[in-house]
Design an enzyme around this catalytic site. Structure first.
Site, mmCIF file in Angstrom:
data_model
loop_
_atom_site.group_PDB
_atom_site.id
_atom_site.type_symbol
_atom_site.label_atom_id
_atom_site.label_comp_id
_atom_site.label_asym_id
_atom_site.label_seq_id
_atom_site.Cartn_x
_atom_site.Cartn_y
_atom_site.Cartn_z
ATOM 1 C CG ASP A 179 -2.026 0.926 1.009
ATOM 2 O OD1 ASP A 179 -2.101 1.855 0.254
ATOM 3 O OD2 ASP A 179 -2.894 1.190 1.988
ATOM 4 C CG ASN A 219 9.858 -4.335 -6.676
ATOM 5 O OD1 ASN A 219 9.877 -3.190 -6.732
ATOM 6 N ND2 ASN A 219 10.462 -4.975 -5.548
ATOM 7 N NE ARG A 220 13.059 -3.098 -14.988
ATOM 8 C CZ ARG A 220 12.774 -4.401 -15.552
ATOM 9 N NH1 ARG A 220 13.551 -5.239 -14.917
ATOM 10 N NH2 ARG A 220 12.653 -4.560 -16.814
ATOM 11 C CG PHE A 223 11.294 5.057 -3.849
ATOM 12 C CD1 PHE A 223 11.163 3.806 -3.280
ATOM 13 C CD2 PHE A 223 12.597 5.617 -3.357
ATOM 14 C CE1 PHE A 223 11.718 3.025 -2.199
ATOM 15 C CE2 PHE A 223 13.309 5.077 -2.349
ATOM 16 C CZ PHE A 223 12.692 4.076 -1.488
ATOM 17 C CG ASN A 236 13.387 1.810 1.866
ATOM 18 O OD1 ASN A 236 14.445 1.212 1.916
ATOM 19 N ND2 ASN A 236 12.722 1.632 0.808
ATOM 20 C CB SER A 272 14.588 0.803 -2.218
ATOM 21 O OG SER A 272 14.152 0.567 -3.878
ATOM 22 N N PRO A 273 16.703 -1.446 -3.883
ATOM 23 C CG PRO A 273 16.677 -3.588 -4.835
ATOM 24 C CD PRO A 273 16.015 -2.663 -3.924
ATOM 25 C CG ASN A 274 14.122 -1.060 -7.649
ATOM 26 O OD1 ASN A 274 14.933 -2.037 -8.322
ATOM 27 N ND2 ASN A 274 13.261 -1.778 -6.846
ATOM 28 C CB THR A 275 16.355 4.884 -5.477
ATOM 29 O OG1 THR A 275 14.901 4.787 -5.562
ATOM 30 C CG2 THR A 275 16.647 6.374 -5.297
ATOM 31 C CE LYS A 301 12.122 -3.159 3.894
ATOM 32 N NZ LYS A 301 10.895 -3.202 3.331
ATOM 33 C CG ASN A 353 14.126 -3.257 0.740
ATOM 34 O OD1 ASN A 353 13.295 -3.806 -0.372
ATOM 35 N ND2 ASN A 353 13.984 -1.769 1.033
HETATM 36 C C1 LIG Z 1 6.374 -5.154 -5.637
HETATM 37 C C2 LIG Z 1 7.209 -4.888 -4.192
HETATM 38 C C3 LIG Z 1 7.497 -3.713 -4.080
HETATM 39 C C4 LIG Z 1 7.894 -3.111 -2.852
HETATM 40 N N1 LIG Z 1 8.137 -1.977 -2.610
HETATM 41 C C5 LIG Z 1 8.885 -1.624 -1.421
HETATM 42 C C6 LIG Z 1 8.935 -0.164 -0.936
HETATM 43 O O1 LIG Z 1 8.433 0.826 -1.553
HETATM 44 N N2 LIG Z 1 9.770 0.238 0.142
HETATM 45 C C7 LIG Z 1 10.353 -0.819 0.979
HETATM 46 O O2 LIG Z 1 10.806 -0.462 1.921
HETATM 47 N N3 LIG Z 1 10.104 -2.108 0.552
HETATM 48 C C8 LIG Z 1 9.454 -2.439 -0.629
HETATM 49 N N4 LIG Z 1 9.070 -3.683 -0.798
HETATM 50 C C9 LIG Z 1 10.081 -4.708 -0.144
HETATM 51 C C10 LIG Z 1 9.157 -5.502 0.938
HETATM 52 O O3 LIG Z 1 8.722 -4.645 1.704
HETATM 53 C C11 LIG Z 1 10.012 -6.486 1.662
HETATM 54 O O4 LIG Z 1 11.006 -6.123 2.473
HETATM 55 C C12 LIG Z 1 10.568 -7.640 0.648
HETATM 56 O O5 LIG Z 1 9.575 -7.898 -0.351
HETATM 57 C C13 LIG Z 1 10.863 -9.069 1.585
HETATM 58 O O6 LIG Z 1 9.678 -9.416 1.961
HETATM 59 P P1 LIG Z 1 8.814 -10.708 1.187
HETATM 60 O O7 LIG Z 1 9.522 -11.687 0.726
HETATM 61 O O8 LIG Z 1 7.684 -11.198 2.233
HETATM 62 O O9 LIG Z 1 7.968 -10.022 -0.001
HETATM 63 C C14 LIG Z 1 8.710 -4.032 -2.059
HETATM 64 C C15 LIG Z 1 8.529 -5.600 -2.456
HETATM 65 C C16 LIG Z 1 7.664 -5.920 -3.406
HETATM 66 C C17 LIG Z 1 7.804 -7.455 -3.710
#
Ligand SMILES: Cc1cc2nc3c(=O)[nH]c(=O)nc-3n(C[C@H](O)[C@H](O)[C@H](O)COP(=O)(O)O)c2cc1C
Length: 401
Positions: free
Chosen positions: A101, A147-148, A151, A211, A214-217, A252, A286
């Protein structure tokens, strides 16, 4: 490895026949969250016909408009799972991880699924659209996602309004805000401080997550390195003191840190600071940029962060390491590959005080939290414990002896 095109039309006609033949039956089972119905019918059809990002959007809309089954009473009845941490009360340790969310649109609907806390975000100061699509890939054979997104966020103000609108009447669960930075911003500290300014005194927010993993920024994960992290944390904590914010603030971190980086981070987290403020917890972990050789899916070479089953052991080991390195002095939210009660139990035993999940929800459907909570409660009592507090870190302690 390349992926064969999906047989979209075949599945669409299957879906049409199924829906046409028993719309009422379908609606009732959807609404009741019938586990078998979701696992053998809804999820396979959804995965075959709708891409990862569209089904994510569909799930958010279903939660937003309350078209999801209600498991919240079932998940709050286990006495041995209740805990208090910081000044917050948790019915059980299972929460929704950040990224689901992102804009804080659907917290009440997600609370209905039984989560005892929901982390909204990552939220950036200004709205930004994120990376080009496609940017979410299901690795079905691996029960994983890459995912990439980068943000994609409606920005602080819009998210604050969303939370106010949806939670003004009733706040059904603990809510965290996960803060990120804008891609083009050159002032990392400033971006996070803006988040503290906007949400610091919101009655709808109970804790903050910074946070930096995140590997995408581009460049974000470098903030985790010692020489950058120390002044960064000082900047954040000084601002928190000035703003008089007493809510817990967590950081995180990534599962891809090596041993010496883990040691450095642990030291930075427990270091006494001039402001008198401290980091209240860690979110571990993450997504990973590593690609275990065991991956079978044709999407495994997509760039981005990998989550789900292949992340599970990496993240549990990191929880154990961080618990040992901080001597259990700082609460850990354990996240990565949790899909059943046993996975959650292992992470608590490794040192997590709370658990989050995301990817498993996309594969196992809306009854997941209720199933995990039931099984976890049973596992704890089968092993002769009467509360989760008794098991936090017991495997980590045994490893260090
Ligand atoms: C589609 C997707 C989007 C995510 N976006 C964020 C994010 O915006 N910020 C963040 O801190 N982690 C993000 N995460 C990472 C999750 O919060 C979590 O740390 C990670 O997916 C490992 O948990 P899981 O194996 O239960 O998914 C994202 C993960 C997924 C799959």
């Amino acid at each position: 490895m390349t992926c064969k095109p999906q047989l979209m039309s075949k599945f669409m006609s299957g879906l049409t026949i199924a829906l046409g033949g028993g719309a009422g039956f379908v609606a009732i089972n959807l609404y009741k969250g019938n586990e078998k119905f979701y696992n053998s019918f809804v999820m396979p059809i959804l995965h075959a016909t709708v891409d990862g990002e569209s089904s994510h959007r569909l799930a958010i809309n279903m939660a937003k408009y309350s078209f999801l089954p209600n498991f919240s009473s079932k998940t709050s009845e286990h006495k041995n799972l209740k805990s208090s941490l910081w000044t917050l009360e948790f019915n059980h340790p299972i929460g929704l991880a950040a990224g689901f969310d992102k804009d804080g649109e659907a917290v009440p609907g997600l609370a209905k699924l039984g989560f005892s806390f929901v982390e909204v975000g990552s939220v950036t100061p200004n709205p930004q659209s994120g990376n080009e699509k496609p940017r979410v890939f299901r690795l079905k054979e691996d029960e994983a996602i890459i995912n990439r997104y980068g943000f994609n966020s409606s920005g602080h103000e819009a998210v604050r309004e969303n939370l106010t609108k949806s939670l003004s009447n009733l706040k059904p669960t603990v809510v965290g805000i996960n803060l990120g930075k804008n891609k083009t911003s050159t002032d990392s500290i400033g971006d996070y401080v803006k988040g503290l300014e906007v949400f610091g005194n919101s009655k709808f927010v109970d804790y903050f997550v910074i946070n930096i993993s995140s590997p995408n920024t581009p460049g974000l994960r470098d903030i985790q390195l010692k020489d950058t992290l120390d002044p960064f944390l000082d900047g954040i904590l000084n601002a928190k003191a000035k703003l008089n914010i007493t809510k817990p603030l967590l950081v995180k971190i990534s599962p891809d840190l090596n041993d010496s980086e883990r040691k450095d981070i642990a030291q930075m987290m427990i270091k006494p600071r001039l402001s008198g403020q401290k980091i209240d917890g860690l979110v571990v972990t993450n997504t990973t940029i590593s690609r275990p050789p065991s991956l079978k899916s044709c999407h495994s070479s997509e760039s981005g962060g990998l989550s789900g089953q292949p992340l599970k052991n990496l993240s549990t080991q990191m929880i154990r390491d961080m618990y040992c390195l901080t001597k259990g002095s700082i609460p850990i939210i354990g996240v990565g590959g949790v899909a059943d009660g046993q996975d959650a139990y292992e992470k608590l035993r490794a040192g997590a005080s709370l658990i989050q999940l995301y990817t498993a929800l996309a594969y196992r459907g809306p009854s997941l939290v209720s199933t995990i909570v039931n099984d976890l409660s049973q596992l704890i009592s089968d092993d002769g414990f009467s509360s989760i507090e008794e098991i936090i870190g017991i495997d980590a302690k045994q490893t260090t002896k």
